[in-house]
Design an enzyme around this catalytic site. Structure first.
Site, mmCIF file in Angstrom:
data_model
loop_
_atom_site.group_PDB
_atom_site.id
_atom_site.type_symbol
_atom_site.label_atom_id
_atom_site.label_comp_id
_atom_site.label_asym_id
_atom_site.label_seq_id
_atom_site.Cartn_x
_atom_site.Cartn_y
_atom_site.Cartn_z
ATOM 1 N N HIS A 165 0.877 -1.176 0.000
ATOM 2 C CA HIS A 165 0.000 0.000 0.000
ATOM 3 C C HIS A 165 0.915 1.227 0.000
ATOM 4 O O HIS A 165 2.007 1.186 0.576
ATOM 5 C CB HIS A 165 -0.816 0.135 1.289
ATOM 6 C CG HIS A 165 -1.718 -0.996 1.655
ATOM 7 N ND1 HIS A 165 -1.302 -2.100 2.329
ATOM 8 C CD2 HIS A 165 -3.053 -1.151 1.481
ATOM 9 C CE1 HIS A 165 -2.329 -2.907 2.547
ATOM 10 N NE2 HIS A 165 -3.404 -2.370 2.047
ATOM 11 N N ASP A 175 2.288 1.969 3.405
ATOM 12 C CA ASP A 175 3.320 1.101 3.984
ATOM 13 C C ASP A 175 4.719 1.618 3.698
ATOM 14 O O ASP A 175 5.645 1.351 4.451
ATOM 15 C CB ASP A 175 3.278 -0.314 3.370
ATOM 16 C CG ASP A 175 1.909 -0.939 3.422
ATOM 17 O OD1 ASP A 175 1.154 -0.610 4.349
ATOM 18 O OD2 ASP A 175 1.617 -1.754 2.533
ATOM 19 N N GLU A 235 -11.022 -6.927 -3.646
ATOM 20 C CA GLU A 235 -10.798 -7.993 -2.657
ATOM 21 C C GLU A 235 -12.015 -8.083 -1.736
ATOM 22 O O GLU A 235 -12.222 -7.225 -0.870
ATOM 23 C CB GLU A 235 -9.530 -7.691 -1.848
ATOM 24 C CG GLU A 235 -9.181 -8.811 -0.884
ATOM 25 C CD GLU A 235 -7.836 -8.597 -0.194
ATOM 26 O OE1 GLU A 235 -6.897 -8.083 -0.843
ATOM 27 O OE2 GLU A 235 -7.732 -8.938 0.991
ATOM 28 N N GLU A 292 -9.140 -13.754 -0.602
ATOM 29 C CA GLU A 292 -8.316 -14.084 0.565
ATOM 30 C C GLU A 292 -8.951 -15.245 1.326
ATOM 31 O O GLU A 292 -10.154 -15.242 1.596
ATOM 32 C CB GLU A 292 -8.209 -12.847 1.465
ATOM 33 C CG GLU A 292 -7.408 -13.120 2.729
ATOM 34 C CD GLU A 292 -7.010 -11.848 3.445
ATOM 35 O OE1 GLU A 292 -6.510 -10.912 2.782
ATOM 36 O OE2 GLU A 292 -7.190 -11.777 4.669
ATOM 37 N N HIS A 330 -10.897 -14.257 4.420
ATOM 38 C CA HIS A 330 -12.129 -13.521 4.130
ATOM 39 C C HIS A 330 -13.228 -14.483 3.684
ATOM 40 O O HIS A 330 -14.406 -14.270 3.995
ATOM 41 C CB HIS A 330 -11.900 -12.484 3.040
ATOM 42 C CG HIS A 330 -10.899 -11.418 3.392
ATOM 43 N ND1 HIS A 330 -10.592 -10.383 2.545
ATOM 44 C CD2 HIS A 330 -10.142 -11.232 4.513
ATOM 45 C CE1 HIS A 330 -9.695 -9.590 3.115
ATOM 46 N NE2 HIS A 330 -9.396 -10.099 4.305
ATOM 47 N N ASP A 340 -4.945 -14.079 -1.774
ATOM 48 C CA ASP A 340 -4.213 -13.763 -0.549
ATOM 49 C C ASP A 340 -4.260 -15.042 0.281
ATOM 50 O O ASP A 340 -5.325 -15.459 0.741
ATOM 51 C CB ASP A 340 -4.876 -12.605 0.209
ATOM 52 C CG ASP A 340 -4.401 -11.244 -0.283
ATOM 53 O OD1 ASP A 340 -3.622 -11.206 -1.254
ATOM 54 O OD2 ASP A 340 -4.809 -10.222 0.314
ATOM 55 N N ASP A 393 -10.317 -11.723 11.365
ATOM 56 C CA ASP A 393 -9.329 -11.891 10.309
ATOM 57 C C ASP A 393 -7.931 -11.925 10.941
ATOM 58 O O ASP A 393 -7.304 -10.886 11.094
ATOM 59 C CB ASP A 393 -9.484 -10.673 9.374
ATOM 60 C CG ASP A 393 -8.730 -10.797 8.081
ATOM 61 O OD1 ASP A 393 -8.271 -11.895 7.759
ATOM 62 O OD2 ASP A 393 -8.614 -9.779 7.380
ATOM 63 N N ASP A 450 -5.188 -13.387 9.864
ATOM 64 C CA ASP A 450 -4.084 -13.270 8.899
ATOM 65 C C ASP A 450 -2.875 -14.138 9.239
ATOM 66 O O ASP A 450 -1.732 -13.662 9.248
ATOM 67 C CB ASP A 450 -3.629 -11.808 8.769
ATOM 68 C CG ASP A 450 -4.641 -10.953 8.017
ATOM 69 O OD1 ASP A 450 -5.323 -11.484 7.124
ATOM 70 O OD2 ASP A 450 -4.747 -9.747 8.322
ATOM 71 N N ASP A 474 -0.613 -12.291 2.563
ATOM 72 C CA ASP A 474 -1.125 -11.140 3.326
ATOM 73 C C ASP A 474 -1.181 -11.633 4.776
ATOM 74 O O ASP A 474 -2.228 -11.627 5.411
ATOM 75 C CB ASP A 474 -2.508 -10.773 2.773
ATOM 76 C CG ASP A 474 -3.121 -9.580 3.474
ATOM 77 O OD1 ASP A 474 -2.490 -9.067 4.422
ATOM 78 O OD2 ASP A 474 -4.225 -9.178 3.088
HETATM 79 C C1 XLS Z 1 -7.550 -6.742 4.916
HETATM 80 C C2 XLS Z 1 -7.114 -6.980 3.542
HETATM 81 C C3 XLS Z 1 -5.977 -6.093 3.076
HETATM 82 C C4 XLS Z 1 -5.836 -6.167 1.572
HETATM 83 C C5 XLS Z 1 -5.030 -5.059 0.986
HETATM 84 O O1 XLS Z 1 -8.262 -7.538 5.514
HETATM 85 O O2 XLS Z 1 -6.789 -8.328 3.426
HETATM 86 O O3 XLS Z 1 -4.800 -6.434 3.725
HETATM 87 O O4 XLS Z 1 -5.285 -7.375 1.162
HETATM 88 O O5 XLS Z 1 -5.545 -3.815 1.282
HETATM 89 NI NI NI Z 2 -5.837 -9.276 1.813
HETATM 90 NI NI NI Z 3 -7.537 -9.593 5.159
#
Ligand code: XLS
Ligand code: NI
Ligand code: NI
Length: 434
Positions: free
Chosen positions: A98, A101, A229, A265, A268, A293, A304, A306, A336
Site C-alpha cells: 500500500h 506502507d 478484494e 483471501e 475472508h 491472498d 481476520d 491473517d 497477506d
Molecule cells: C484486509 C485486507 C488487506 C488487503 C489489501 O483484511 O486483506 O490487507 O489485502 O488492502
Molecule cells: Ni488481503
Molecule cells: Ni484480510
C-alpha cells in the site's frame, strides 16, 4: 542491505536439510508443464511484515524493528532496504504494498504523492538489480480517521475526491513499476448502522468510483488487472464487497464485469461463511478469478487473524480450483499474513514465509496429481454424463420451451433414478493425495 537479516543467506531447495531452506518448494521443478515458481507466483506483502508493530486490542507494540516508527523518509528507506533483503532471502518473484506502507504521509496530498514517487525511484533501482517484480499495488483508504465513515462511500464528497487523488498516485506508481494488478480492498466501504446510512447512494458512489478507476487505467495504458478484494465485515460491521458472488452482482450493475476481477483471501472466505475453494470455484464460474491472498484465520475466533497457511489439505483444495480454472494469469499467491505478536525475531519472519511456501508447494503438487490422474474429474464427468445425450442438450437449446420439455417428459413417462454422490469415497481419494 539493512543488516536486519544479516544471519541469512538466500534460501535454497534442500529437501534433506535441517537448516533454513525449502523442503518442498523447488522453483524449477516442473509441475503440469510449468515451473513451480511460475505456477505459484509468490508475493510477500509489505504491510504485515514491515509495518505492523505487534499490537492487539489490549496492548501495543511488541516488535522492535530498527526502522520503527517509519515516520520519516530516512526510516522508510531503511524499511525498504530490509524489505528487499527479505525478498532476496526468500527468492520470491513478487511483492505487494500500500502507499501507506512505504512512505510516511505528507502534509498535503501533493507531498504524499511526491514521497511515494521518491520511494518508487528506490524500488525501481532495487527491482532492476534483480529484485522481485510487483504483483500489485494498492492504496490504504482505511487507516486514517478521514476514512472512518467510508472511502468512496463517505457521506463527505471531499473524501471521495481525496480517494481519487490517492488512488491516482498509487495506480500510476504501480504502472511505472510494472505492477501486474491493482487491488482495491474496501475496508471502510460499508456501514456501522443503517440508521445513518443511505445504502443506495453509497453503492452508486462506489460504482462511479470504480468506473473512474477503470477509465484511468485505460487512459494511462496500464495493462494489469483491476482487482476487488471481497470481505464481509471487519473493520465495518457490513462491507459492500461481501463475497465473490456479491462483488459479481455489483460489477454487473455498474457495467464492470469485463473489466474487474477478484483477489480472494482465504480468511475472508471463511469470514463470509464459505470455504476458500468455494470462493475460488465461484470466481472461475463467473469468469472473474484474479489472484489470491493465502492467509488463514484462527478456527475459533471470528476475525481476520491473517496467519500464515499451514494446512496442506486446505492448500491442495485451493490450488486444485486455481489449476482447474487454468492457473494464474496476472495473479499470484500473496502472503497477506502476519506473525503472531510473540514471534519477535528476524528468523520468525523468514521461516514463517519459507514454511508457508513449502505448504503451498505441497498443496500445488497434490492438486496437480489429482488433476493429471483425473482422480476427481473422472467421477465428476461421470456424474454429469447424461447431459452429453442429444435430448438433454436439446433442452438447453433455443428451440426448447418449458412446454416442449414437459410434453416429452410425459410422453416418455420418464422416472429419474437417483445415483450416489459418493462424497465419502471422494474425500478418501483426496486424502490419498495430500
Ligand atoms: C484486509 C485486507 C488487506 C488487503 C489489501 O483484511 O486483506 O490487507 O489485502 O488492502
Ligand atoms: Ni488481503
Ligand atoms: Ni484480510
Amino acid at each position: 542491505m539493512s543488516g536486519y537479516f544479516s544471519d541469512f543467506a538466500p534460501l535454497a531447495y534442500d529437501p534433506q536439510g535441517s537448516g533454513p531452506g525449502f523442503r518442498h518448494y523447488d522453483p524449477n521443478e516442473v509441475v503440469m508443464g510449468k515451473r513451480m515458481e511460475d505456477h505459484l507466483r509468490f508475493a510477500v506483502c509489505y504491510w504485515h511484515s514491515f509495518v505492523w508493530e505487534g499490537g492487539d486490542p489490549f496492548g501495543g507494540q511488541t516488535f522492535r524493528r530498527p526502522w520503527f516508527p517509519g515516520d520519516t523518509m530516512d526510516l522508510a528507506k531503511l524499511k525498504a532496504e530490509a524489505a528487499f533483503d527479505l525478498f532476496r532471502i526468500l527468492g520470491v518473484p513478487y511483492f505487494t504494498f500500500h502507499d501507506h506502507d512505504v512512505r510516511p504521509e505528507g502534509a498535503s496530498l501533493t507531498e504524499s504523492r511526491r514521497r511515494l514517487e521518491e520511494m518508487a525511484d528506490l524500488f525501481e533501482t532495487k527491482m532492476a538489480a534483480g529484485g522481485p517484480k510487483l504483483l500489485w499495488g494498492t492504496a490504504n483508504l482505511f487507516s486514517n480517521r478521514r476514512y472512518m465513515a467510508g472511502a468512496s462511500t463517505n457521506p463527505d464528497p471531499e473524501v471521495f475526491a481525496y480517494c481519487a487523488a490517492t488512488v491516482r498516485a498509487c495506480m500510476e506508481v504501480t504502472h511505472r513499476l510494472g505492477g501486474e494488478n491493482y487491488v482495491l480492498w474496501g475496508g471502510r466501504e460499508g456501514y456501522e448502522t443503517l440508521l445513518n446510512t443511505d445504502l443506495t447512494q453509497e453503492l452508486d458512489h462506489m460504482g462511479r468510483f470504480l468506473n473512474l478507476v477503470v477509465e484511468h487505467k485505460h487512459r494511462i495504458g496500464f495493462k494489469g488487472a483491476i482487482l476487488i478484494e471481497p470481505k464481509p465485515q471487519e473493520p465495518t460491521k457490513h462491507q459492500y464487497d461481501f463475497d465473490v458472488a456479491t462483488v459479481y452482482g455489483f460489477l454487473k450493475r455498474y457495467g464492470l464485469e469485463q473489466e474487474v476481477k477478484v483477489n480472494i483471501e482465504q480468511g475472508h472466505a471463511i469470514l463470509a461463511g464459505h470455504s476458500f475453494e468455494h470462493e475460488l470455484a465461484m470466481a472461475n464460474a463467473l469468469g472473474i478469478f484474479g489472484s489470491i491472498d493465502m492467509n488463514r484465520n484462527d478456527q475459533q475466533s471470528g476475525w481476520d487473524t491473517d496467519q500464515f497457511p499451514n494446512s496442506v489439505p486446505e492448500a491442495a483444495l485451493a490450488y486444485y480450483e486455481v489449476l482447474r480454472g487454468g492457473g494464474f494469469s496476472t495473479g499470484g499467491t500473496n502472503f497477506d499474513a502476519k506473525l503472531r505478536r510473540q514471534s519477535l525475531d528476524a528468523e520468525d519472519l523468514v521461516m514463517a514465509h519459507a514454511e508457508a511456501m513449502d505448504v503451498c508447494a505441497r498443496g500445488l503438487k497434490a492438486a496437480a496429481r489429482m488433476l493429471e490422474e483425473e482422480a476427481l474429474e473422472g467421477p465428476r464427468r461421470a456424474r454429469y454424463a447424461g447431459w452429453a445425450k442429444p435430448e438433454a442438450q436439446a433442452m438447453l437449446g433455443a428451440g426448447a420451451s418449458l412446454a416442449s420439455i414437459a410434453d416429452r417428459a410425459e410422453a416418455e413417462g420418464i422416472d429419474p433414478q437417483p445415483a450416489s454422490g459418493r462424497q465419502e469415497r471422494l474425500e478418501a481419494v483426496v486424502n490419498r493425495y495430500v
